[in-house]
Design an enzyme around this catalytic site. Structure first.
Site, PDB file in Angstrom:
ATOM      1  N   ARG A 209      44.696  51.303  45.306  1.00  0.00           N
ATOM      2  CA  ARG A 209      43.109  52.043  45.222  1.00  0.00           C
ATOM      3  C   ARG A 209      43.367  53.283  44.816  1.00  0.00           C
ATOM      4  O   ARG A 209      44.169  54.230  45.190  1.00  0.00           O
ATOM      5  CB  ARG A 209      42.528  51.896  46.831  1.00  0.00           C
ATOM      6  CG  ARG A 209      42.137  50.536  46.896  1.00  0.00           C
ATOM      7  CD  ARG A 209      40.955  50.138  46.106  1.00  0.00           C
ATOM      8  NE  ARG A 209      40.176  48.938  46.575  1.00  0.00           N
ATOM      9  CZ  ARG A 209      40.472  47.863  46.262  1.00  0.00           C
ATOM     10  NH1 ARG A 209      41.477  47.349  45.340  1.00  0.00           N
ATOM     11  NH2 ARG A 209      39.868  46.664  46.549  1.00  0.00           N
TER      12      ARG A 209
ATOM     13  N   HIS B 264      42.504  47.874  36.537  1.00  0.00           N
ATOM     14  CA  HIS B 264      42.283  46.946  37.854  1.00  0.00           C
ATOM     15  C   HIS B 264      42.385  45.615  37.405  1.00  0.00           C
ATOM     16  O   HIS B 264      41.754  44.995  37.838  1.00  0.00           O
ATOM     17  CB  HIS B 264      40.848  47.467  38.646  1.00  0.00           C
ATOM     18  CG  HIS B 264      41.121  47.385  39.987  1.00  0.00           C
ATOM     19  ND1 HIS B 264      40.478  48.179  40.861  1.00  0.00           N
ATOM     20  CD2 HIS B 264      41.543  46.462  40.658  1.00  0.00           C
ATOM     21  CE1 HIS B 264      40.596  47.494  42.153  1.00  0.00           C
ATOM     22  NE2 HIS B 264      41.317  46.745  42.059  1.00  0.00           N
TER      23      HIS B 264
ATOM     24  N   ASP C 230      46.871  51.328  37.943  1.00  0.00           N
ATOM     25  CA  ASP C 230      46.022  50.162  37.772  1.00  0.00           C
ATOM     26  C   ASP C 230      44.573  50.183  38.636  1.00  0.00           C
ATOM     27  O   ASP C 230      43.505  49.699  38.352  1.00  0.00           O
ATOM     28  CB  ASP C 230      46.549  48.645  38.467  1.00  0.00           C
ATOM     29  CG  ASP C 230      45.611  47.567  38.255  1.00  0.00           C
ATOM     30  OD1 ASP C 230      45.579  47.307  37.011  1.00  0.00           O
ATOM     31  OD2 ASP C 230      45.147  47.010  39.125  1.00  0.00           O
TER      32      ASP C 230
ATOM     33  N   GLU D   3      36.980  54.864  38.996  1.00  0.00           N
ATOM     34  CA  GLU D   3      36.843  53.826  37.966  1.00  0.00           C
ATOM     35  C   GLU D   3      35.617  53.161  37.977  1.00  0.00           C
ATOM     36  O   GLU D   3      35.333  52.425  36.971  1.00  0.00           O
ATOM     37  CB  GLU D   3      38.044  52.887  38.340  1.00  0.00           C
ATOM     38  CG  GLU D   3      37.754  51.902  39.743  1.00  0.00           C
ATOM     39  CD  GLU D   3      38.874  51.073  40.123  1.00  0.00           C
ATOM     40  OE1 GLU D   3      40.246  51.588  40.168  1.00  0.00           O
ATOM     41  OE2 GLU D   3      38.633  50.061  40.512  1.00  0.00           O
TER      42      GLU D   3
END
Ligand code: NAD
Ligand code: COI
Length: 332
Positions: free
Chosen positions: A235, A296, A259, A264
């Site tokens: 996260r 993600h 990621d 985001e």
């Protein structure tokens, strides 16, 4: 009985149809639209909803669903950090998630990216695309020479450990809730400080709780070894991005795998071609040869998506039938 699903992507549609075919007693409807206060009414008449989104489940969104008499909500993903739990509790929501749809999807992605950063494949790709086919100075680090420190030995962390061990790495781990099997095998160090002092690669596999906010900050990075690789496929909120940029600039951090990104929402999983990119800091990270950004997508495999859809519908039917849910989320 009726279940309504929000934000169903094209790649999820076959699995929604598969579930509906196997459950002719349930009326299934869906939309590709996200669940918002404005779209909640699309679920009118449904007994429960199946949802997934990186957007927040705000008090207004939850209220709009409750106004339609719907308080049984099944997430197609793991993370529940974007739900306003106080409001969900006030409205009497029952929520499920899919905690184990495919730990391998995320662990495999994290492992692939770890190997890529150690072998500097992004640098090589850029060089080759520009016609520079020389070896030096793009020399790799072998995984077997690394001590890999895994923070969080839950479902995903454990698979990542196995893969990295398969490559020959020395694996150490920290988790306040130690897994008895791993403990017997001697993987655990006593503290995060111990892990930072020993690890060449630090990989995060923990949830974004309040306590874990910015756990990778300036102080944590200072405790890590020089030339450390930091992997965040968990996260964005776990990492203080500015502190990582400082570490990249100073050369303390060899490479950063992200990621997930703390800002985001509204940026990842959108098409920015031909438009102004909305986040300068992220653009700077994307442009660096020693930073591997993915939007993600660690979870995004056929295996995972099928399980996410089928399990979420199963869970929602359990809620509707008043059965004890297999994977309830603690509301409140
Ligand atoms: P899990 O619940 O099985 O394991 C999490 C582990 O973290 C637990 O053992 C817990 O004790 C430990 N933990 C919590 N705080 C810690 C801390 N401060 N230090 C050390 N350990 C700590 O969860 P999981 O299925 O392994 O998933 C891990 C995380 O991966 C999820 O919470 C989610 O944020 C993330 N995730 C990312 C993607 C993606 O596509 N990038 C997909 C799914 C999940
Ligand atoms: C989760 O399942 O919590 C994830 O992080 C993947 C999500 C983007 C579908």
């Amino acid at each position: 009985k009726k279940i309504f699903a929000f934000s169903i992507r094209k790649d999820e549609e076959p699995y929604v149809k598969e579930w509906a075919k196997d459950h002719p007693e349930v009326e299934v409807e869906y939309t590709d639209e996200l669940l918002t206060p404005e779209t909640a009414a699309k679920a009118k008449g449904a007994d429960g909803v199946v949802v997934y989104q990186q957007l927040d489940y705000t008090p207004e969104t939850l209220q709009a669903l409750a106004d339609e008499g719907i308080t049984k909500m099944s997430l197609r993903n793991v993370g529940v950090d974007n739900i306003d739990m106080a409001k969900a509790k006030e409205l009497g929501f029952e929520i499920t998630n899919v905690p184990v749809y495919s730990p391998n999807a995320i662990a495999e992605h994290a492992a692939i990216q770890t190997a890529r950063i150690l072998r500097q494949t992004k640098v090589l790709d850029e060089k080759i695309a520009n016609g520079d086919l020389r070896w030096a100075p793009t020399i790799g680090r072998e995984v077997r020479d690394q001590t890999v420190g895994v923070i969080g030995t839950g479902h995903i962390g454990r698979v990542y450990m196995q893969i990295m061990e398969g490559f020959g790495a020395k694996v150490i781990a920290y988790d306040p809730f130690e897994n008895p099997e791993l403990k017997k095998q001697g993987y655990y160090v006593d503290s995060l400080d111990d892990l930072y002092a020993q690890a060449d690669v630090v990989s995060l596999h923990v949830p974004a709780t309040k306590e874990n906010f910015h756990m990778i900050d300036k102080d944590a990075i200072a405790k890590m070894k020089d030339n450390v690789v930091i992997v965040n496929c968990s996260r964005g909120a776990l990492v203080d991005t500015d502190a990582v940029i400082e570490g990249l600039d100073s050369g303390k951090i060899f490479g950063f795998i992200m990621d997930t990104y703390e800002d985001e929402v509204g940026i990842f999983n959108e098409d920015w071609r031909g438009k102004d990119f909305p986040d300068k800091r992220l653009k700077d990270l994307i442009d660096r040869s020693n930073v591997l950004v993915t939007p993600h997508t660690a979870f995004y495999t056929t295996h995972a998506v099928r399980n996410m859809v089928l399990n979420a519908f199963d869970n929602n039917l359990e809620l509707i039938n008043g059965e004890e849910a297999d994977t309830p989320v603690k509301v409140g």
